[in-house]
Write a protein that holds these residues in place. Structure first.
Motif, mmCIF file in Angstrom:
data_model
loop_
_atom_site.group_PDB
_atom_site.id
_atom_site.type_symbol
_atom_site.label_atom_id
_atom_site.label_comp_id
_atom_site.label_asym_id
_atom_site.label_seq_id
_atom_site.Cartn_x
_atom_site.Cartn_y
_atom_site.Cartn_z
ATOM 1 N N ARG A 252 0.779 -1.054 0.019
ATOM 2 C CA ARG A 252 -0.052 0.158 -0.125
ATOM 3 C C ARG A 252 0.839 1.231 -0.054
ATOM 4 N NH1 ARG A 252 -3.650 -1.396 5.018
ATOM 5 N NH2 ARG A 252 -2.244 -3.339 5.330
ATOM 6 N N PRO A 341 -13.414 -5.431 3.758
ATOM 7 C CA PRO A 341 -13.332 -4.102 3.814
ATOM 8 C C PRO A 341 -14.125 -3.462 5.018
ATOM 9 C CG PRO A 341 -15.321 -5.231 2.559
ATOM 10 C CD PRO A 341 -14.348 -6.083 3.076
ATOM 11 N N HIS A 346 -20.300 0.224 -0.096
ATOM 12 C CA HIS A 346 -19.221 0.004 -1.198
ATOM 13 C C HIS A 346 -19.761 -0.690 -2.326
ATOM 14 C CE1 HIS A 346 -15.996 -0.062 2.067
ATOM 15 N NE2 HIS A 346 -16.710 -0.543 2.755
ATOM 16 N N LYS A 392 -6.982 -2.421 -0.117
ATOM 17 C CA LYS A 392 -6.979 -1.845 1.244
ATOM 18 C C LYS A 392 -6.359 -0.235 1.220
ATOM 19 C CE LYS A 392 -7.655 -3.811 4.433
ATOM 20 N NZ LYS A 392 -8.957 -4.057 5.152
ATOM 21 N N GLN A 393 -5.448 0.272 0.069
ATOM 22 C CA GLN A 393 -5.053 1.349 0.032
ATOM 23 C C GLN A 393 -6.274 2.354 -0.447
ATOM 24 O OE1 GLN A 393 -1.510 2.058 -2.140
ATOM 25 N NE2 GLN A 393 -1.538 4.077 -1.838
ATOM 26 N N SER A 394 -7.080 1.670 -1.096
ATOM 27 C CA SER A 394 -8.352 2.666 -1.832
ATOM 28 C C SER A 394 -9.535 2.972 -0.728
ATOM 29 C CB SER A 394 -8.997 1.714 -2.999
ATOM 30 O OG SER A 394 -7.935 1.857 -3.832
ATOM 31 N N GLY A 395 -9.375 1.990 0.269
ATOM 32 C CA GLY A 395 -10.273 2.151 1.486
ATOM 33 C C GLY A 395 -11.250 1.074 1.462
ATOM 34 N N GLY A 396 -11.214 0.008 0.780
ATOM 35 C CA GLY A 396 -12.188 -1.169 0.761
ATOM 36 C C GLY A 396 -11.411 -2.419 1.167
ATOM 37 N N PRO A 415 -14.869 1.927 -2.064
ATOM 38 C CA PRO A 415 -15.703 2.706 -1.208
ATOM 39 C C PRO A 415 -16.717 3.408 -2.292
ATOM 40 C CG PRO A 415 -13.536 3.609 -1.100
ATOM 41 C CD PRO A 415 -13.642 2.211 -1.758
ATOM 42 N N THR A 526 0.693 8.810 3.829
ATOM 43 C CA THR A 526 0.079 9.733 4.977
ATOM 44 C C THR A 526 1.316 10.894 5.335
ATOM 45 O OG1 THR A 526 -0.958 7.840 5.805
ATOM 46 C CG2 THR A 526 -0.353 9.435 7.567
#
Length: 573
Positions: A252, A341, A346, A392-396, A415, A526
């Motif tokens: 990620r 997720p 989603h 996971k990096q996309s928020g899912g 997401p 981040t």
């Protein structure tokens, strides 16, 4: 009734069956002379006796054996049937020994001959005492039976409570084991992710040196044979760069440009590409949900993920088979596994095959990089790891449903986007006056790796820029503090001491109008978000591809934003 206390103050209630007035008086006198307080109810006929015992209210029955209309044994039999707890004593002048024994066997409490009425008071008291004792024993037995029943009920209830508590404990143990396993899996993936991101950074620095020098050599080598060898080495370096990109995807650390995406349009547009990639023997079916929400994701990465999963599905099917791509909206609760997720709305894209399925032991490790069940040379083991990292990096997240011998479905959750695709996003710009015509811009190159820094400096020098160099963030700040006229800073991200993001923040604090570009083997998103001007146009991936470095440096110098990079663009797909 069930007997009485002989010491009670109430009179003894006696039912007397006697046809002789004289004998009745003698019986009453015998009891009275003994000091017994008695209330005697006298009957002489079967009907009167039956009425008297229909609702028992007496403590004792005294009966003559011989009666005008029925005998004493008939009266005894009737009393045993209607009031068995009341003592029954025969008082007769004609009762022989044999008859008396038979009467006792039949159920009489005792007998007294009329010639010995002096024995009657003791017989009455003994009969009442025995009746009272029987009544107390029955009450105790009933209380014991009730207590046993109550105890059994309490034991049963407590047993049920313990069973439920035990079942709840087992459920908690199972849930705890599941959570601990999920935590171990998450920690393992996180540890592998940190390791791979560090490896990718080091490899990208090496590849930057290799690819950069190959490019310089390619310009200087005159003969065709040497050029071909250099091209072969450059192609190998490009493959290495793609491998590190997959590692960064798992960990990620890759750069994403998420925008609202219509997944149905993306999937439909890929049909021809998918068919040519997986072959004509595999049937492709698409089930696209009408009214699908827009997904927030990087459209280029989505296409790579779909293609990656489609090829995996093809490899899982022996010959032919059916590949199904589905889209759907989903509202999810709290996750139960590290790859799942988060809760919320989603958009899902699912790729299903009719292949061999995944064994449970293999399923536990499918997201680990370099883990593969394919033959040597048939797979890198980075496919699902890249899918996991992207999601996971996309928020899912990702969910795998599989059955041995029947097939596998991989669901990728992204997401839901807050706005529809096609919205225009703009930011304010604050231009800085350009340099005087003909004067070369000055670029400060900051990189702790001298070999990598030399490649960057050479490329930018050849592009016509004046160059200053620094081997660390603190050295770069010293150059700026000396008042050197710098137009742009090219910063490495991963440096010891002060990383690129921290150095950029310090530069912004002292020189807010000075643009910064990150040249990095990987970037902690981040940390980069701490720098206000960071966007895709301000990050150059190592190893450098084509003229990306020169192009982004020229673009940054032409805009010269003072505090925030201003972009006016359409986020539609």
């Amino acid at each position: 009734m069930s007997g009485r206390d002989a010491g009670a103050a109430a009179p003894i209630r006696i039912l007397l069956i006697e046809d002789s007035d004289l004998d009745a008086e003698l019986i009453a006198a015998a009891l009275e002379d003994a000091g017994l307080d008695c209330r005697i109810d006298r009957v002489m006929t079967r009907e009167a006796f039956a009425a008297a015992v229909a609702e028992p209210c007496h403590d004792l029955i005294l009966a003559d054996y011989v009666l005008p209309t029925f005998d004493g044994l008939a009266a005894l039999d009737h009393a045993r049937g209607h009031c068995p707890d009341i003592p029954f004593v025969f008082v007769s002048g004609t009762l022989g020994e044999d008859v008396a024994v038979e009467a006792l066997k039949t159920g009489a409490t005792d007998y007294v001959v009329k010639q010995r009425l002096d024995r009657l008071p003791r017989t009455v008291l003994r009969a009442l005492a025995e009746a009272q004792a029987r009544s107390e024993r029955r009450a105790s037995a009933e209380a014991l039976r009730s207590l046993n029943e109550s105890l059994e009920a309490r034991v049963a209830a407590r047993t049920a409570e313990l069973a439920e508590a035990n079942a709840e404990l087992r459920r908690e143990i199972i849930e705890r084991q599941r959570i601990e396993e999920a935590l171990r899996q998450a920690q393992r993936l996180e540890a592998v992710g940190q390791l791979t991101s560090g490896i990718a950074h080091d490899f990208n620095n090496l590849l930057t040196v290799i690819a950069g020098n190959l490019e310089f050599l390619g310009r200087a080598v005159p003969d065709e044979r040497s050029r071909r060898r250099i091209d072969t080495m450059r192609a190998a370096a490009d493959r290495g760069a793609r491998l590190t990109a997959q590692l960064l995807a798992f960990s990620r650390r890759q750069r994403l440009e998420p925008v609202p995406v219509r997944l149905n349009d993306t999937v439909a547009a890929m049909r021809d590409l998918l068919q040519s990639s997986i072959g004509g023997a595999v049937e492709i079916a698409m089930v696209l949900e009408p009214g699908l929400w827009p997904a927030l994701a990087d459209p280029t990465q989505i296409e790579l993920i779909i293609l990656n999963l489609a090829i995996n599905a093809r490899d899982a099917m022996a010959v032919g088979g059916r590949l199904t791509i589905e889209t759907a909206n989903a509202i999810l609760g709290e996750p139960d596994r590290p790859e799942a997720p988060p809760a919320g709305e989603h958009v899902t894209i699912a790729i299903s095959d009719t292949g061999s399925g995944i064994h449970p032991e293999v399923l536990k490790r499918v997201f680990e990089p370099f883990f593969t069940t394919k033959e040597v040379g048939k797979g890198s083991g980075l496919g699902l790891a890249q899918v996991y990292g992207f999601a996971k990096q996309s928020g899912g997240g990702v969910r795998i449903e599989t059955c041995l011998g029947e097939g596998t479905t991989v669901r990728v959750f992204l997401p839901r986007a807050a706005v529809e695709p096609g919205a225009v996003v703009g930011e304010e710009s604050e231009a800085h006056p350009p340099r005087p015509q003909g004067e070369r811009p000055v670029v400060l190159v900051v990189d702790d790796d001298e070999a990598v820094r030399e490649i960057t400096v050479t490329r930018l020098s050849e592009a016509g820029y004046q160059i200053h160099e620094a081997g660390s963030g603190s050295a770069a700040l010293r150059v700026l503090a000396e008042g050197t006229d710098i137009d742009l800073v090219v910063l490495d991200f991963a440096m010891p001491g002060m990383n690129g993001a921290e150095a950029a923040c310090e530069i912004r604090r002292h020189r807010p109008a000075l643009p910064v570009i990150f040249a990095t083997g990987y970037a902690d998103r981040t940390a980069l978000m701490q720098v206000e001007s960071v966007c895709e146009d301000r990050i150059v991936q190592k190893p450098f591809r084509g003229t990306e470095l020169e192009r982004k440096v020229a673009a940054a110098l032409s805009e010269r934003p003072a505090l925030r990079l201003v972009v006016a663009r359409s986020v539609g797909v």
